[in-house]
Scaffold this motif. Structure first.
Motif, mmCIF file in Angstrom:
data_model
loop_
_atom_site.group_PDB
_atom_site.id
_atom_site.type_symbol
_atom_site.label_atom_id
_atom_site.label_comp_id
_atom_site.label_asym_id
_atom_site.label_seq_id
_atom_site.Cartn_x
_atom_site.Cartn_y
_atom_site.Cartn_z
ATOM 1 N N TYR A 663 1.252 4.014 -15.032
ATOM 2 C CA TYR A 663 2.264 3.187 -14.352
ATOM 3 C C TYR A 663 1.568 2.001 -13.685
ATOM 4 O O TYR A 663 1.347 1.983 -12.469
ATOM 5 N N PRO A 664 1.213 0.998 -14.469
ATOM 6 C CA PRO A 664 0.450 -0.129 -13.901
ATOM 7 C C PRO A 664 1.235 -0.915 -12.857
ATOM 8 O O PRO A 664 0.635 -1.619 -12.034
ATOM 9 N N HIS A 665 2.551 -0.824 -12.882
ATOM 10 C CA HIS A 665 3.357 -1.567 -11.909
ATOM 11 C C HIS A 665 3.925 -0.648 -10.824
ATOM 12 O O HIS A 665 4.934 -0.963 -10.193
ATOM 13 N N THR A 683 -7.872 6.008 -2.850
ATOM 14 C CA THR A 683 -8.943 5.063 -3.156
ATOM 15 C C THR A 683 -8.451 3.624 -3.002
ATOM 16 O O THR A 683 -7.251 3.352 -2.999
ATOM 17 N N GLU A 684 -9.400 2.713 -2.893
ATOM 18 C CA GLU A 684 -9.063 1.301 -2.723
ATOM 19 C C GLU A 684 -8.290 0.780 -3.933
ATOM 20 O O GLU A 684 -7.313 0.028 -3.788
ATOM 21 N N MET A 685 -8.693 1.184 -5.128
ATOM 22 C CA MET A 685 -8.001 0.749 -6.344
ATOM 23 C C MET A 685 -6.537 1.227 -6.331
ATOM 24 O O MET A 685 -5.631 0.480 -6.691
ATOM 25 N N PHE A 686 -6.327 2.459 -5.902
ATOM 26 C CA PHE A 686 -4.982 3.023 -5.854
ATOM 27 C C PHE A 686 -4.114 2.265 -4.838
ATOM 28 O O PHE A 686 -2.960 1.918 -5.124
ATOM 29 N N LEU A 687 -4.671 1.980 -3.682
ATOM 30 C CA LEU A 687 -3.914 1.271 -2.649
ATOM 31 C C LEU A 687 -3.588 -0.156 -3.080
ATOM 32 O O LEU A 687 -2.501 -0.670 -2.778
ATOM 33 N N GLN A 688 -4.524 -0.791 -3.757
ATOM 34 C CA GLN A 688 -4.259 -2.157 -4.220
ATOM 35 C C GLN A 688 -3.137 -2.186 -5.251
ATOM 36 O O GLN A 688 -2.393 -3.166 -5.342
ATOM 37 N N ALA A 689 -2.985 -1.104 -6.003
ATOM 38 C CA ALA A 689 -1.908 -1.039 -6.991
ATOM 39 C C ALA A 689 -0.574 -0.700 -6.337
ATOM 40 O O ALA A 689 0.452 -1.339 -6.602
ATOM 41 N N VAL A 690 -0.569 0.293 -5.435
ATOM 42 C CA VAL A 690 0.686 0.792 -4.848
ATOM 43 C C VAL A 690 1.180 -0.123 -3.729
ATOM 44 O O VAL A 690 2.384 -0.282 -3.529
ATOM 45 N N LYS A 691 0.253 -0.691 -2.948
ATOM 46 C CA LYS A 691 0.576 -1.614 -1.857
ATOM 47 C C LYS A 691 1.594 -1.026 -0.862
ATOM 48 O O LYS A 691 2.653 -1.598 -0.610
#
Length: 748
Positions: A663-665, A683-691
C-alpha cells in the motif's frame, strides 16, 4: 410537627452536594427551596438556614483538607492507629505522621518478616521509618475507581513507601481509647477465624465486626450482584437485635433508666468495634437518639430520628455523603419509613416481598450509578434471605462467636455453606442480570422521579402502574445509546497491553480490539494475594458494563500474546460476543480459549473487509498463512469521525516494510503505535509513508521493557505527530459524529 426534620436534612444534603461543585445538586437545591416556599413556607427558613450552614461548612472543611508534607525521601516517626492489612507480600495501613495521615505500603521480603510484622504492628505502635512519599494515582480509565479522590475524602494525600520496617526501631506507645477498641476488634475477629471454618468465619466476622477479609471473592461478588450485600453490613437490623437483647437482660439487673444510659454509652463503643462504617454509624446514632428520647419518657418520629442522625453525621464528616454505603443506608431506610403504612400484605411472606420491593426501588438509582446492573433474582432472594439472616444466622453468629461449641459451629457452618451455594447458583451458575450502564445525570433524575411516582401510585393501590413507570425509565436508558448520533473510540489504560473500544453512532455496532491481560507470575505461596489485580475484572469488564454494553459484535484479537488476549475469558464470561476474529497463527489458541463460551472464531487476513452503517473496516495485514508472532498480528484500517485510523497491533519493522510495499499510498491521521512503542517498530520509513497527525501508545507505567523507546518518540515528534500515552495520559477517547470528533484524555 413530627416528621418535619426530614425537610431540613434534605436541604442540608443538597447543600453539601452543591458545595462539592455538583451542578445538578445546586439546581436541585434551588428547586427544592422554591418548592418549600410554595408548599411548606413554615419550613423554608430552617431549611434555608441548614442549607447555608452546610454549604459554608463543606467549603471550609474542603479548604482545610490540604497537606503540609512534600514528596520525596523522608524519615518519619509513624504511628499505627489501626491494624495493618497484610495480603500476601503486601502490607498496607493508614498511619499518622504528626497530625497528618498517610497511606503506608510495604512489600514484605520473607515469611519470617511477615509473621513478625503481623504480630508486632498493633494499634499504638510507633516506628522510626525512612521511605518515600508519592502522590496517589488518579483514575486513569472512565468509570474507574479514583484512588486519589478516595484517599482525599479520608483526608489522606500521600502514599508512603518505607525502605524497611525495622521492628527494633518500633515501640508500643500508650494506646488511645479508640486504638484499644480497634485492638479488641482484631482480637475478636481472630478468635472467630481460629474457631470457625473459613467460609463460616468470613460471614460471622462480617456480621459481628463488619470485617470481610475472610470472605471468598466469589461469594462476596455474588452477594453484591444479587442485591444481598446489605445482609453482610452491620445496620439497623443488627443494632436493633443487639439493643433489644441487651436491654432485655439489663432491665433484670438494674433500673430501666440505668439500662438505657448503659446502652447509650455502649453504642459508640460498638460502632468502633463494628468498623465504624457509615451504615454502622447511622444505626448506632439513630439508636442513641431513640434511647435518649425514651430516657426522658418522650417519643420521636422515626423520620425525625433518621434526619437528626443524617445532620449529625454530616457535621461529623461531610465527605460521608459520597460513600455508597451511606447513600444506600439512608435512601432505603427513608423509603421504608415513609412507605411502611402503604404495605398492605397480611401474610408474613407478602409483607417481606413488599418490603424487599420497596427497598429495591429505593436503591435502584444508586445501584445503577455505582454498579451498572441489577439482578432479576434480587427481590425474591431477599424474601428468602432476610428472615433467615435476621432470625437464625445473625443470632447464631453471636452465639458461636461467644461460645464456639462444636455442634453449634457445625450447624452454623452448614447454614453458611447452604446459603453460599444458593448465592453461587444464582450469581455464577444461573445469573439473570440486566446491564443498564451508569445513568447520565438526566437519566438519574428520571429514575428518581420514576421511583417517587411508583411509590405514590403504590400508596393508591396502583402498584403495577408504578412499576410500569420504573420500567419505562429503564427502557429509556436502554434505548438512549441507539438514538445517540455520537460514536466513540477509547484506548483503555490496561497497563502493558492493548485494549481498544469502538462504538459506531447509534450503537450500530460495538467492536473490541484486544482485551489486555495481567501477566501470571508463579511465585512463592506466601506471597500470593487474596484478590490480585486483574485487567479484565478490574478495568475492561467494568468499563463495558458502565457503558451499558451487553453484546460485542466483533472481538478482534490481533494475536495471541498474553498482554493482548489475557483478559478475553473474563470478557467472554461477562458479555455476549457474536464473533471473534484473530490472526491465522493465533487461530488454534483462540479457538481453544473460546470453546467453553460457544463463540465462533475466524481467522482474518489481508483483504478481509466488512461494512457497517456506511463505515468500512479493512484488514490490511497479515497475508493468508502468515505464522509469525508479532509480525503476524492483525492490522486494521478504517475511517471514523472524519479521520483515518490505523491500528497496527504489534507489527515490527519487517511487517511495516511489507505494508508500505503493498500500500504505497497508505495514509492515516491516527496511528495506534505498534508494539507499545518498541524500538523494533514505527520506523522512520513507515512514518514518512503513513504521516500520522496523532500517535497513540498503549503502554504500562515504568514497564520493564523500557517502552516506549526514546528513538520512537523522537521519530514521532520529528514527524509532527501529537503523542498520547496511556501511561501518562490514561485512557484516550475520541467522541465523534459522521464528519468530526474530539479527543479527550483522562489525565491531560
Amino acid at each position: 410537627m413530627k416528621g418535619q426534620a426530614v425537610y431540613i436534612a434534605v436541604a442540608a444534603l443538597l447543600a453539601a452536594a452543591a458545595a462539592s461543585l455538583s451542578k445538578p445538586a445546586f439546581f436541585l437545591l434551588v428547586g427544592y427551596l422554591l418548592l418549600l416556599f410554595f408548599r411548606r413556607k413554615h419550613l423554608l427558613v430552617p431549611a434555608l438556614a441548614a442549607a447555608t450552614f452546610f454549604f459554608a461548612y463543606v467549603l471550609i472543611v474542603d479548604h482545610h483538607n490540604k497537606t503540609t508534607l512534600s514528596g520525596g525521601r523522608h524519615t518519619f516517626f509513624i504511628r499505627f492507629s489501626a491494624q495493618p492489612t497484610i495480603d500476601g507480600d503486601r502490607l498496607q495501613a493508614p498511619v499518622k505522621v504528626g497530625r497528618e495521615r498517610v497511606q503506608l505500603r510495604y512489600m514484605i521480603r520473607t515469611p519470617a518478616e511477615k509473621e513478625a510484622l503481623q504480630t508486632h504492628l498493633v494499634p499504638g505502635t510507633v516506628c522510626r521509618v525512612a521511605g518515600t512519599l508519592e502522590r496517589p494515582m488518579p483514575s486513569s480509565n472512565p468509570y474507574a475507581f479514583d484512588y486519589r479522590r478516595y484517599l482525599r475524602l479520608h483526608r489522606i494525600h500521600w502514599l508512603f513507601f518505607p525502605e524497611e520496617i525495622d521492628l527494633s526501631a518500633c515501640a508500643r506507645d500508650r494506646p488511645t481509647m479508640i486504638e484499644q477498641l480497634v485492638s479488641l476488634r482484631e482480637a475478636g475477629v481472630r478468635r472467630i477465624e481460629d474457631h470457625l471454618p473459613p467460609e463460616a468465619a468470613g460471614i460471622a466476622a462480617a456480621l459481628i465486626y463488619g470485617e470481610r477479609r475472610q470472605l471468598d471473592d466469589s461469594v462476596l461478588d455474588g452477594y453484591q450482584q444479587l442485591g444481598l450485600i446489605h445482609l453482610l453490613a452491620i445496620s439497623g437490623g443488627h443494632v436493633t437485635l443487639l439493643v433489644s437483647a441487651v436491654f432485655a437482660i439489663a432491665i433484670r439487673l438494674m433500673t430501666r433508666e440505668a439500662a438505657v444510659l448503659t446502652l447509650m454509652a455502649a453504642l459508640p463503643v460498638y460502632a468502633v468495634l463494628a468498623g465504624a462504617s457509615p451504615p454502622v454509624l447511622r444505626a448506632c446514632m439513630t439508636g442513641m437518639i431513640v434511647l435518649a428520647v425514651g430516657w426522658k419518657k418522650g417519643t420521636i418520629h422515626p423520620l425525625d430520628a433518621l434526619s437528626w442522625t443524617a445532620l449529625a453525621l454530616f457535621a461529623f464528616d461531610p465527605y460521608m455523603l459520597w460513600d455508597v454505603g451511606f447513600q444506600l443506608s439512608f435512601a432505603v431506610t427513608f423509603v421504608l419509613l415513609v412507605h411502611f403504612p402503604a404495605l398492605a400484605a397480611r401474610s408474613m411472606i407478602g409483607r417481606l416481598f413488599e418490603t424487599a420491593l420497596a427497598a429495591q426501588l429505593a436503591a435502584l438509582p444508586i445501584l445503577l450509578y455505582h454498579f451498572y446492573e441489577i439482578s432479576i433474582w434480587s427481590v425474591g432472594l431477599n424474601v428468602l434471605f432476610v428472615p433467615l439472616y435476621s432470625f437464625v444466622i445473625l443470632p447464631l453468629a453471636f452465639v458461636v462467636a461467644a461460645l464456639p461449641f462444636p455442634p453449634l459451629v457445625w450447624l452454623f457452618s452448614c447454614l453458611i455453606e447452604l446459603t453460599n451455594n444458593v448465592v453461587r447458583f444464582f450469581s455464577v451458575d444461573h445469573p439473570l442480570t440486566i446491564v443498564l450502564g451508569r445513568p447520565e445525570p438526566w437519566c438519574l433524575a428520571v429514575y428518581v422521579a420514576a421511583v417517587v411516582v411508583a411509590l405514590l401510585l403504590w400508596e393508591r393501590g396502583q402498584l403495577f402502574r408504578g412499576l410500569a413507570a420504573v420500567a419505562m425509565a429503564m427502557v429509556l436508558q436502554l434505548v438512549s445509546p441507539y438514538v445517540d448520533p455520537k460514536g466513540e473510540v477509547t484506548v483503555l489504560d490496561v497497563g502493558q497491553g492493548d485494549c481498544l473500544y469502538i462504538e459506531l453512532p447509534h450503537r450500530k455496532a460495538i467492536y473490541l480490539i484486544d482485551t489486555g491481560g495481567t501477566p501470571k507470575i508463579k511465585g512463592e505461596r506466601w506471597r500470593e494475594r487474596k484478590r490480585p489485580f486483574s485487567v479484565g475484572r478490574d478495568v475492561v469488564v467494568p468499563f463495558l458494563k458502565a457503558q451499558g454494553v451487553r453484546t460485542i459484535d466483533k472481538l478482534i484479537l490481533t494475536h495471541d500474546d498474553a498482554d493482548h488476549i489475557g483478559a478475553a475469558p473474563e470478557v467472554l464470561k461477562a458479555v455476549r460476543v457474536k464473533e471473534i476474529i484473530t490472526s491465522p497463527k493465533a487461530l488454534p489458541a483462540i479457538q481453544a480459549m473460546a470453546r467453553p463460551f460457544s463463540v465462533p472464531v475466524a481467522a482474518a487476513s489481508q483483504g478481509k473487509r466488512w461494512e457497517e452503517d456506511g463505515m468500512t473496516f479493512a484488514v490490511i495485514h497479515p497475508e493468508a498463512g502468515n505464522q509469525d508472532d508479532n509480525n503476524g498480528s492483525l492490522v486494521l484500517f478504517t475511517r471514523l469521525g472524519g479521520l483515518t485510523w490505523l491500528f497496527a497491533g504489534d507489527i515490527e519493522k519487517e511487517a511495516e516494510q511489507a505494508l508500505i510495499g503493498i500500500y504505497p499510498h497508505l495514509r492515516a491521521d491516527v496511528l495506534k503505535v505498534a508494539h507499545h512503542g518498541s524500538k523494533t517498530s514505527t520506523t522512520e520509513m513507515f512514518l514518512q509513508a503513513v504521516k500520522p497527525r496523532v500517535a497513540i501508545i498503549s503502554v504500562g507505567r515504568s514497564n520493564r521493557y523500557g517502552h516506549p523507546s526514546p528513538d520512537v518518540l523522537a521519530r514521532l515528534k520529528q514527524q509532527g505527530a501529537v503523542i498520547w500515552r496511556t501511561d501518562e495520559n490514561g485512557a484516550i477517547r475520541y467522541l465523534y459524529d459522521r464528519t468530526s470528533g474530539t479527543f479527550q484524555v483522562m489525565k491531560p
